[in-house]
Write an enzyme that holds these catalytic residues in place. Structure first.
Site, mmCIF file in Angstrom:
data_model
loop_
_atom_site.group_PDB
_atom_site.id
_atom_site.type_symbol
_atom_site.label_atom_id
_atom_site.label_comp_id
_atom_site.label_asym_id
_atom_site.label_seq_id
_atom_site.Cartn_x
_atom_site.Cartn_y
_atom_site.Cartn_z
ATOM 1 N N ASP A 32 -9.399 35.217 17.650
ATOM 2 C CA ASP A 32 -9.642 33.852 18.138
ATOM 3 C C ASP A 32 -10.418 33.993 19.441
ATOM 4 O O ASP A 32 -10.063 34.813 20.291
ATOM 5 C CB ASP A 32 -8.282 33.144 18.390
ATOM 6 C CG ASP A 32 -8.452 31.638 18.621
ATOM 7 O OD1 ASP A 32 -9.299 31.239 19.456
ATOM 8 O OD2 ASP A 32 -7.738 30.857 17.972
ATOM 9 N N THR A 86 -6.182 27.768 4.006
ATOM 10 C CA THR A 86 -5.608 26.411 4.029
ATOM 11 C C THR A 86 -6.359 25.573 5.065
ATOM 12 O O THR A 86 -5.877 24.520 5.471
ATOM 13 C CB THR A 86 -4.108 26.437 4.419
ATOM 14 O OG1 THR A 86 -3.981 27.124 5.664
ATOM 15 C CG2 THR A 86 -3.245 27.095 3.368
ATOM 16 N N ARG A 120 -10.461 24.955 5.805
ATOM 17 C CA ARG A 120 -11.534 24.142 5.221
ATOM 18 C C ARG A 120 -12.316 25.021 4.252
ATOM 19 O O ARG A 120 -12.573 26.204 4.541
ATOM 20 C CB ARG A 120 -12.485 23.607 6.311
ATOM 21 C CG ARG A 120 -11.962 22.425 7.097
ATOM 22 C CD ARG A 120 -11.772 21.153 6.252
ATOM 23 N NE ARG A 120 -11.246 20.028 7.023
ATOM 24 C CZ ARG A 120 -9.967 19.697 7.134
ATOM 25 N NH1 ARG A 120 -9.039 20.395 6.498
ATOM 26 N NH2 ARG A 120 -9.590 18.657 7.849
ATOM 27 N N ASP A 157 -6.167 26.266 -0.594
ATOM 28 C CA ASP A 157 -5.728 24.863 -0.630
ATOM 29 C C ASP A 157 -6.930 23.954 -0.387
ATOM 30 O O ASP A 157 -6.798 22.738 -0.420
ATOM 31 C CB ASP A 157 -4.668 24.646 0.465
ATOM 32 C CG ASP A 157 -4.068 23.240 0.416
ATOM 33 O OD1 ASP A 157 -3.718 22.794 -0.691
ATOM 34 O OD2 ASP A 157 -3.962 22.588 1.481
ATOM 35 N N GLU A 189 -14.810 20.429 -2.687
ATOM 36 C CA GLU A 189 -13.626 19.691 -3.138
ATOM 37 C C GLU A 189 -13.830 18.182 -3.227
ATOM 38 O O GLU A 189 -13.168 17.493 -3.997
ATOM 39 C CB GLU A 189 -12.417 19.988 -2.234
ATOM 40 C CG GLU A 189 -12.512 19.423 -0.830
ATOM 41 C CD GLU A 189 -11.279 19.752 0.029
ATOM 42 O OE1 GLU A 189 -10.914 20.930 0.109
ATOM 43 O OE2 GLU A 189 -10.705 18.819 0.605
ATOM 44 N N HIS A 207 -5.528 20.650 -1.680
ATOM 45 C CA HIS A 207 -5.484 20.166 -0.290
ATOM 46 C C HIS A 207 -4.171 19.431 -0.010
ATOM 47 O O HIS A 207 -4.154 18.255 0.369
ATOM 48 C CB HIS A 207 -6.692 19.264 0.007
ATOM 49 C CG HIS A 207 -7.063 19.273 1.467
ATOM 50 N ND1 HIS A 207 -8.356 19.267 1.909
ATOM 51 C CD2 HIS A 207 -6.292 19.286 2.593
ATOM 52 C CE1 HIS A 207 -8.381 19.270 3.232
ATOM 53 N NE2 HIS A 207 -7.132 19.288 3.670
#
Ligand code: NAI
Length: 334
Positions: free
Chosen positions: A175, A233, A235, A259, A264, A296
């Protein structure tokens, strides 16, 4: 009474929003259609629009909304990659979101994907229902001791890292803004390439933007361990789906749990059973035995929906009272 046009409305939205909005000085018009430049006329007469992840808040939509008098778009989600913030700022349409409602909901869903893919409970469930008690092809691996790589340790990534630590995993993270409280818990920050090359499981929890689009591409996959598990999970477009298909076919990727999916929009949140799916890429993904796709639903817990409704209401109420909008998003703020 102030009117809110609520797009992409699902039954579970109504169940959770209605009690929160009832009694307030707001009336909601629910539209099950998604918001884009063609459905903008539905919002006529509504000062506020409430939108979700796949509503298309591009320049054309925002111009249409502004021309009809909409002043606020209240997103009922955390991500805002579907909004043209530059256009919103130029048009003077304010955008707010729900920055945090239940990071646990999404982090726990990531764990659900991992456990299902690993221990194959979805297959076992179907087998046992057909009196097939064979254990053939159901072998999993212990999570304890495995190396997990977390990309993005904001609210969701932080909870996810702690959960995985609790299961006895070793956790490393990438990160640009390391989180000291995770470092105190023994989570180490490493470079992206080290994370790729050492992780048994990689889970994505960073936002989608120009820098992170297709972060997981062919080159990234080539640096990963053979048999790696990739979980998304966050984007869809963080992953180059064609690269996933290549990696799954040649066996480099051992498991994929998603997800979210790059294309989508137009598929997820809809019942398309009985129709011919036109998307050949997701159709190919669904043929792999080691791929698990959910539509999602990471946010979909009672607690999260209740928080989303409460915070969305508070955002709209604050705006209508002319008070500072603390959950506003604009170009200067990001
Ligand atoms: P957050 O804003 O708290 O955390 C995002 C973290 O990603 C920050 O620590 C940031 O520094 C880091 N980051 C930024 N650029 C990065 C990069 N290039 N590489 C690695 N890390 C980077 O966001 P939060 O609440 O944790 O949510 C994460 C994402 O989860 C959201 O952007 C959203 O897309 C997704 N989400 C998915 C849901 C679902 O139902 N599946 C529900 C809610 C959010």
């Amino acid at each position: 009474m102030n009117k809110v046009a609520f797009f992409s409305a699902q039954e579970y939205d109504k169940e959770h929003f209605q009690p929160v909005f009832e009694g307030g000085n707001l009336s909601i018009s629910y539209f099950d259609t998604m918001l884009d430049q063609y459905t903008v006329p539905l919002a006529k007469g509504h000062g506020v629009v409430c939108a979700f992840v796949n509503d298309k808040l591009d320049k054309q939509t925002l111009e249409g909304l502004q021309a009809q008098g909409t002043e606020l778009v209240a997103l009922r989600c955390a991500g805002f990659n579907n909004v043209d913030l530059e256009a919103a700022s130029r048009l003077g349409v304010k955008i707010c979101r729900v920055p945090a409602y239940s990071p646990e909901a999404v982090a726990e869903h990531a764990l659900a994907l991992i456990l299902t893919l690993n221990r194959k409970t979805h297959k076992a469930y179907n087998r046992v229902r057909e009196n097939n008690f064979s254990l053939h092809h159901l072998t999993g691996f212990n999570l304890n001791g495995k190396q997990v790589g977390v990309i993005g340790t904001g609210m969701i990534g932080q909870v996810f890292s702690t959960i995985m630590k609790g299961l006895g995993c070793r956790v490393m993270a990438f990160d640009p803004k390391p989180n000291p409280s995770l470092q105190d818990k023994g989570i180490t920050y490493v470079s992206l390439s080290e994370l790729f090359s050492k992780s048994d499981i990689i889970s994505l929890h960073c936002p989608l933007n120009d820098k992170t689009k297709h972060l997981i591409n062919k080159e990234a996959v080539s640096q990963m361990k053979k048999g790696v598990m990739i979980i998304n999970t966050s984007r869809g477009a963080l992953i180059d789906t064609q690269a996933m298909i290549g990696g799954l076919k040649n066996g480099h990727i051992g498991y994929l749990g998603i997800d979210v999916y790059e294309q989508e929009e137009g598929i997820f949140f809809k019942d398309l059973s009985g129709m011919v799916l036109q998307d050949d890429i997701i159709s190919r993904l669904m043929t792999f035995p080691n791929v698990l796709i959910t539509g999602h639903q990471g946010f979909l817990t009672q607690e999260a929906l209740h928080e989303i409704a409460k915070i969305t209401y508070a955002n709209i109420d604050t705006f209508l009272k002319g008070k500072p909008l603390k959950n506003e998003i604009n170009l200067e703020g990001i």
